[in-house]
Write an enzyme that holds these catalytic residues in place. Sequence first.
Site: not given
Ligand code: GAR
Length: 197
Positions: A9-11, A83, A98, A100, A141, A170
């Site tokens: 969940g850093s994003n 999905l 989304n 990526h 994607d 990101e």
């Molecule tokens: C992120 O790098 C995101 O781009 C990726 O999962 C990670 C989640 O990090 N998403 C995918 O690969 C989707 N195809 P987070 O939980 O720290 O945000």
Amino acid sequence: MAVFASGEGSNLQALLDRFNHEDHSPARVELVVGSRPGIGALERAASAGVPTMVWSPAEPALLLQRLEADAIDLVVLAGWLRLVPPAVVHRYQARMINIHPALLPAFGGAGMYGARVHEAVLAAGVRVSGATVHFVDDEYDSGRILAQWPVPVLRSDTPAELAARVLQAEHRILPAVVDSLARGEDPAIASWLPSYP
Ligand code: GAR
């Protein structure tokens, strides 16, 4: 917005930090949907006082019901590894994005998530990777690309080191795209590239 997350969940945190502290923000995280209990994203939501829901694909209708009950305008997939039910995709057409961790259309599609993306990037020997934000459609994607941010790939990189560098991009690009959408601007025409000499 509702944020869907499957992991750390850093994003999500980048969105909470940007939008959930000021009353005059153009957007706000109102709901966090997790794919399973106990993940970091749900803890971050709880710490920020944001309501949460754990959603299982066995109950497809519950997701759209909750989004509509909460009057959600924008859905953000931030590390979401499932999905999304077609009914949700159609209801939120051009209102679901989304992030990526590569430069789509390369290194995307089914099975390309998390560390696997960075392993594939390193195996291919490309010198540039990055982050992509795109609209969501029925496939993994493949929706229209809204914004990208390039990140160098170093010869010495491990997948974890590359992932950490891409995550920094990101955390900048995702809130910026949400801000544009919330203000009714087209993020595709904004300039996201850092300036180079
Ligand atoms: C992120 O790098 C995101 O781009 C990726 O999962 C990670 C989640 O990090 N998403 C995918 O690969 C989707 N195809 P987070 O939980 O720290 O945000």
